[in-house]
Design a protein around this motif. Structure first.
Motif, PDB file in Angstrom:
ATOM      1  N   TYR A  17       6.322   7.575  -8.681  1.00 10.11           N
ATOM      2  CA  TYR A  17       5.781   6.453  -7.903  1.00 10.11           C
ATOM      3  C   TYR A  17       4.255   6.438  -7.972  1.00 10.11           C
ATOM      4  O   TYR A  17       3.610   7.451  -7.764  1.00 10.11           O
ATOM      5  CB  TYR A  17       6.211   6.572  -6.446  1.00 10.11           C
ATOM      6  CG  TYR A  17       5.605   5.501  -5.576  1.00 10.11           C
ATOM      7  CD1 TYR A  17       4.407   5.715  -4.913  1.00 10.11           C
ATOM      8  CD2 TYR A  17       6.216   4.269  -5.449  1.00 10.11           C
ATOM      9  CE1 TYR A  17       3.825   4.723  -4.156  1.00 10.11           C
ATOM     10  CE2 TYR A  17       5.645   3.269  -4.687  1.00 10.11           C
ATOM     11  CZ  TYR A  17       4.458   3.504  -4.047  1.00 10.11           C
ATOM     12  OH  TYR A  17       3.891   2.518  -3.301  1.00 10.11           O
ATOM     13  N   LYS A  18       3.690   5.299  -8.326  1.00 11.74           N
ATOM     14  CA  LYS A  18       2.225   5.163  -8.309  1.00 11.74           C
ATOM     15  C   LYS A  18       1.810   4.159  -7.245  1.00 11.74           C
ATOM     16  O   LYS A  18       0.985   4.413  -6.408  1.00 11.74           O
ATOM     17  CB  LYS A  18       1.722   4.692  -9.677  1.00 11.74           C
ATOM     18  CG  LYS A  18       1.494   5.837 -10.652  1.00 11.74           C
ATOM     19  CD  LYS A  18       0.724   5.344 -11.879  1.00 11.74           C
ATOM     20  CE  LYS A  18       1.346   5.890 -13.146  1.00 11.74           C
ATOM     21  NZ  LYS A  18       1.497   4.878 -14.192  1.00 11.74           N
ATOM     22  N   ASN A  19       2.381   2.988  -7.333  1.00 15.45           N
ATOM     23  CA  ASN A  19       2.056   1.955  -6.358  1.00 15.45           C
ATOM     24  C   ASN A  19       3.219   0.964  -6.297  1.00 15.45           C
ATOM     25  O   ASN A  19       4.224   1.129  -6.984  1.00 15.45           O
ATOM     26  CB  ASN A  19       0.757   1.230  -6.737  1.00 15.45           C
ATOM     27  CG  ASN A  19       0.770   0.782  -8.185  1.00 15.45           C
ATOM     28  OD1 ASN A  19       1.822   0.412  -8.698  1.00 15.45           O
ATOM     29  ND2 ASN A  19      -0.367   0.833  -8.838  1.00 15.45           N
ATOM     30  N   TYR A  20       3.039  -0.041  -5.477  1.00 15.13           N
ATOM     31  CA  TYR A  20       4.107  -1.014  -5.282  1.00 15.13           C
ATOM     32  C   TYR A  20       4.529  -1.650  -6.603  1.00 15.13           C
ATOM     33  O   TYR A  20       5.716  -1.828  -6.885  1.00 15.13           O
ATOM     34  CB  TYR A  20       3.646  -2.095  -4.301  1.00 15.13           C
ATOM     35  CG  TYR A  20       4.671  -3.186  -4.136  1.00 15.13           C
ATOM     36  CD1 TYR A  20       4.518  -4.404  -4.782  1.00 15.13           C
ATOM     37  CD2 TYR A  20       5.799  -2.989  -3.343  1.00 15.13           C
ATOM     38  CE1 TYR A  20       5.462  -5.406  -4.653  1.00 15.13           C
ATOM     39  CE2 TYR A  20       6.752  -3.984  -3.207  1.00 15.13           C
ATOM     40  CZ  TYR A  20       6.575  -5.201  -3.868  1.00 15.13           C
ATOM     41  OH  TYR A  20       7.510  -6.185  -3.743  1.00 15.13           O
ATOM     42  N   GLU A  21       3.519  -1.957  -7.441  1.00 10.65           N
ATOM     43  CA  GLU A  21       3.814  -2.644  -8.692  1.00 10.65           C
ATOM     44  C   GLU A  21       4.691  -1.833  -9.626  1.00 10.65           C
ATOM     45  O   GLU A  21       5.654  -2.349 -10.195  1.00 10.65           O
ATOM     46  CB  GLU A  21       2.508  -2.985  -9.418  1.00 10.65           C
ATOM     47  CG  GLU A  21       2.130  -4.438  -9.215  1.00 10.65           C
ATOM     48  CD  GLU A  21       0.696  -4.692  -9.586  1.00 10.65           C
ATOM     49  OE1 GLU A  21       0.275  -4.234 -10.659  1.00 10.65           O
ATOM     50  OE2 GLU A  21       0.014  -5.344  -8.786  1.00 10.65           O
ATOM     51  N   ASN A  22       4.331  -0.545  -9.778  1.00  6.76           N
ATOM     52  CA  ASN A  22       5.104   0.231 -10.734  1.00  6.76           C
ATOM     53  C   ASN A  22       6.515   0.508 -10.210  1.00  6.76           C
ATOM     54  O   ASN A  22       7.470   0.628 -10.977  1.00  6.76           O
ATOM     55  CB  ASN A  22       4.309   1.466 -11.191  1.00  6.76           C
ATOM     56  CG  ASN A  22       4.798   2.767 -10.623  1.00  6.76           C
ATOM     57  OD1 ASN A  22       4.899   2.929  -9.412  1.00  6.76           O
ATOM     58  ND2 ASN A  22       5.106   3.682 -11.517  1.00  6.76           N
ATOM     59  N   TYR A  74      10.723   5.397  -1.521  1.00 10.44           N
ATOM     60  CA  TYR A  74       9.310   5.004  -1.506  1.00 10.44           C
ATOM     61  C   TYR A  74       9.028   3.802  -0.613  1.00 10.44           C
ATOM     62  O   TYR A  74       7.889   3.430  -0.417  1.00 10.44           O
ATOM     63  CB  TYR A  74       8.828   4.737  -2.935  1.00 10.44           C
ATOM     64  CG  TYR A  74       8.758   6.006  -3.737  1.00 10.44           C
ATOM     65  CD1 TYR A  74       7.877   7.019  -3.354  1.00 10.44           C
ATOM     66  CD2 TYR A  74       9.579   6.220  -4.838  1.00 10.44           C
ATOM     67  CE1 TYR A  74       7.819   8.203  -4.058  1.00 10.44           C
ATOM     68  CE2 TYR A  74       9.523   7.392  -5.550  1.00 10.44           C
ATOM     69  CZ  TYR A  74       8.651   8.394  -5.160  1.00 10.44           C
ATOM     70  OH  TYR A  74       8.592   9.555  -5.845  1.00 10.44           O
ATOM     71  N   THR A  75      10.063   3.185  -0.107  1.00 10.89           N
ATOM     72  CA  THR A  75       9.794   2.066   0.802  1.00 10.89           C
ATOM     73  C   THR A  75      10.183   2.408   2.226  1.00 10.89           C
ATOM     74  O   THR A  75      10.046   1.596   3.121  1.00 10.89           O
ATOM     75  CB  THR A  75      10.570   0.796   0.380  1.00 10.89           C
ATOM     76  OG1 THR A  75      11.941   1.151   0.238  1.00 10.89           O
ATOM     77  CG2 THR A  75      10.057   0.239  -0.911  1.00 10.89           C
ATOM     78  N   ASP A  82       1.065   6.649   2.873  1.00  7.77           N
ATOM     79  CA  ASP A  82       0.266   6.292   1.704  1.00  7.77           C
ATOM     80  C   ASP A  82      -0.018   4.798   1.776  1.00  7.77           C
ATOM     81  O   ASP A  82       0.879   3.978   1.887  1.00  7.77           O
ATOM     82  CB  ASP A  82       1.090   6.617   0.455  1.00  7.77           C
ATOM     83  CG  ASP A  82       0.302   6.316  -0.808  1.00  7.77           C
ATOM     84  OD1 ASP A  82      -0.636   5.504  -0.723  1.00  7.77           O
ATOM     85  OD2 ASP A  82       0.650   6.881  -1.848  1.00  7.77           O
ATOM     86  N   GLU A  83      -1.283   4.438   1.730  1.00  8.04           N
ATOM     87  CA  GLU A  83      -1.616   3.026   1.950  1.00  8.04           C
ATOM     88  C   GLU A  83      -1.154   2.119   0.819  1.00  8.04           C
ATOM     89  O   GLU A  83      -1.098   0.906   0.949  1.00  8.04           O
ATOM     90  CB  GLU A  83      -3.110   2.841   2.185  1.00  8.04           C
ATOM     91  CG  GLU A  83      -3.973   3.354   1.056  1.00  8.04           C
ATOM     92  CD  GLU A  83      -5.439   3.044   1.317  1.00  8.04           C
ATOM     93  OE1 GLU A  83      -6.180   2.915   0.340  1.00  8.04           O
ATOM     94  OE2 GLU A  83      -5.795   2.927   2.500  1.00  8.04           O
ATOM     95  N   ASN A  84      -0.793   2.742  -0.317  1.00  4.08           N
ATOM     96  CA  ASN A  84      -0.277   1.948  -1.419  1.00  4.08           C
ATOM     97  C   ASN A  84       1.175   1.566  -1.212  1.00  4.08           C
ATOM     98  O   ASN A  84       1.731   0.762  -1.938  1.00  4.08           O
ATOM     99  CB  ASN A  84      -0.381   2.732  -2.729  1.00  4.08           C
ATOM    100  CG  ASN A  84      -1.804   2.771  -3.204  1.00  4.08           C
ATOM    101  OD1 ASN A  84      -2.529   1.803  -3.029  1.00  4.08           O
ATOM    102  ND2 ASN A  84      -2.206   3.895  -3.757  1.00  4.08           N
ATOM    103  N   MET A  85       1.784   2.193  -0.233  1.00  8.30           N
ATOM    104  CA  MET A  85       3.204   1.953  -0.027  1.00  8.30           C
ATOM    105  C   MET A  85       3.449   0.540   0.485  1.00  8.30           C
ATOM    106  O   MET A  85       2.552  -0.131   0.947  1.00  8.30           O
ATOM    107  CB  MET A  85       3.756   2.947   1.004  1.00  8.30           C
ATOM    108  CG  MET A  85       3.600   4.377   0.584  1.00  8.30           C
ATOM    109  SD  MET A  85       4.736   4.798  -0.714  1.00  8.30           S
ATOM    110  CE  MET A  85       4.118   6.409  -1.168  1.00  8.30           C
TER     111      MET A  85
END
Ligand code: DAH
Length: 328
Positions: A17-22, A74-75, A82-85
């Protein structure tokens, strides 16, 4: 087929997991409605004989579960640190700390309100003044001690400019621009070259009031001051003591009685505006008269809140300031 399954299993396991997009790309790649790998495999499976269909169907279902588990992980709420979540609207909002009003501001607003009720208009003047507005026009002679380097912050390069030593300069600024009648209140910072102690500071706040009209008399002044004191302290005993200010004639200082232990405490200066001052701002003293007064806000606040050291107003100690929360 087995090879493909193993490859896919590995790829799903190794997803990072990197960010929402990936994460979203990962979801589309495997579960996308049209071209998701697992979706296509399910379709492909229909062509297989029943036993193979069952066998591979199980495997593909497991892979699907694995993908869904990753997405879920991750959701979920836990990972939202993590603020990218992904944004979760069900999380309670962060509470915002609400500050408190500074006691000097509280008193300032109270005074504006008290005077507004008897028709005083609130104005402000500049903290950087020139000699004429701060001294000369107020009838303060050249050799007056308040002009001395000891008392006043002059500008080194231009001694005509200074940090105002009192708010009386606002009288001059206002009277020059407006014609009577008027009732005006002004509150702001003033500066004096003084050593800091429990009773004095190089910067403090003053309230200045003045009233000019036909037939304004000393009794109007007395009534106004009594009204102010009653509004601030409840019914209180005050006395007017003869005094001297260059810009008022006659002049008085007002003391307030705090009982046998404390006795009389001086709280302000006042008087009838000197005809010479009116002349300096082109107001005809044959027609108009007026009164003026000046009060130190910190001093007043010390008495109201029973504080013993003026420095505490400027320390910004949160333990002190927090106590005034309930006032507003
Ligand atoms: N300006 C005076 C001071 O700073 C206070 C004062 C006294 C103001 C008498 C007035 C007044 O308007 O009438 O000490």
């Amino acid at each position: 087929m087995d090879k493909i399954m193993n490859k896919l299993k590995k790829e799903i396991q190794e997803f990072k997991y990197k960010n929402y997009e990936n994460l979203e790309l990962f979801r589309i790649k495997f579960l996308g409605k049209k071209k998701g790998i697992l979706t296509l495999l399910f379709k492909e499976l229909k062509k297989y004989p029943i036993n193979k269909r069952k066998f591979y169907g199980k495997i593909i279902n497991t892979l699907k579960k694995n993908v869904q588990n990753k997405i879920q992980r991750y959701t979920s709420k836990k990972s939202l640190k993590d603020e990218n979540m992904i944004f979760d609207p069900t999380i309670p909002g962060k509470s915002i700390e609400i500050g408190s009003m500074h006691p000097i501001s509280i008193l300032k607003n109270r005074m504006i309100e008290i005077f507004r009720k008897i028709g005083f208009f609130y104005v402000e003047g500049p903290e950087i003044e020139d000699d004429w507005h701060n001294f000369t026009a107020l009838n303060i002679p050249i050799n007056h001690p308040s002009r001395d380097m000891q008392d006043t912050f002059f500008l080194y390069k231009n001694p005509d400019i200074l940090l105002r030593t009192h708010t009386s300069s606002v009288q001059i600024r206002y009277m020059k621009k407006n014609s009577p009648p008027f009732r005006v209140l002004s509150i702001g910072k003033v500066f004096r070259n003084e050593t800091i102690s429990s009773r004095s500071h190089f910067m403090f706040h003053q309230a200045e009031g003045f009233y000019i009209d036909k037939k304004v008399s000393f009794s109007d002044l007395k009534q106004t001051i009594q009204y102010l004191i009653n509004s601030l302290f409840g019914k209180a005993k005050i006395r007017f003591r003869p005094s001297y200010f260059p810009f008022t004639e006659p002049s008085a200082e007002v003391d307030i009685y705090f009982g046998n232990n404390t006795g009389w405490v001086e709280i302000m200066g006042c008087g009838m505006i000197d005809p010479k001052v009116l002349k300096n701002v082109n107001i005809d003293s044959e027609i108009y008269s007026g009164f003026a007064f000046g009060i130190g806000i910190e001093r007043l606040s010390l008495l109201i809140y029973k504080v013993h050291d003026i420095r505490i107003y400027f320390d910004n100690d949160i333990r002190f300031l927090r106590q005034f929360k309930s006032d507003f």
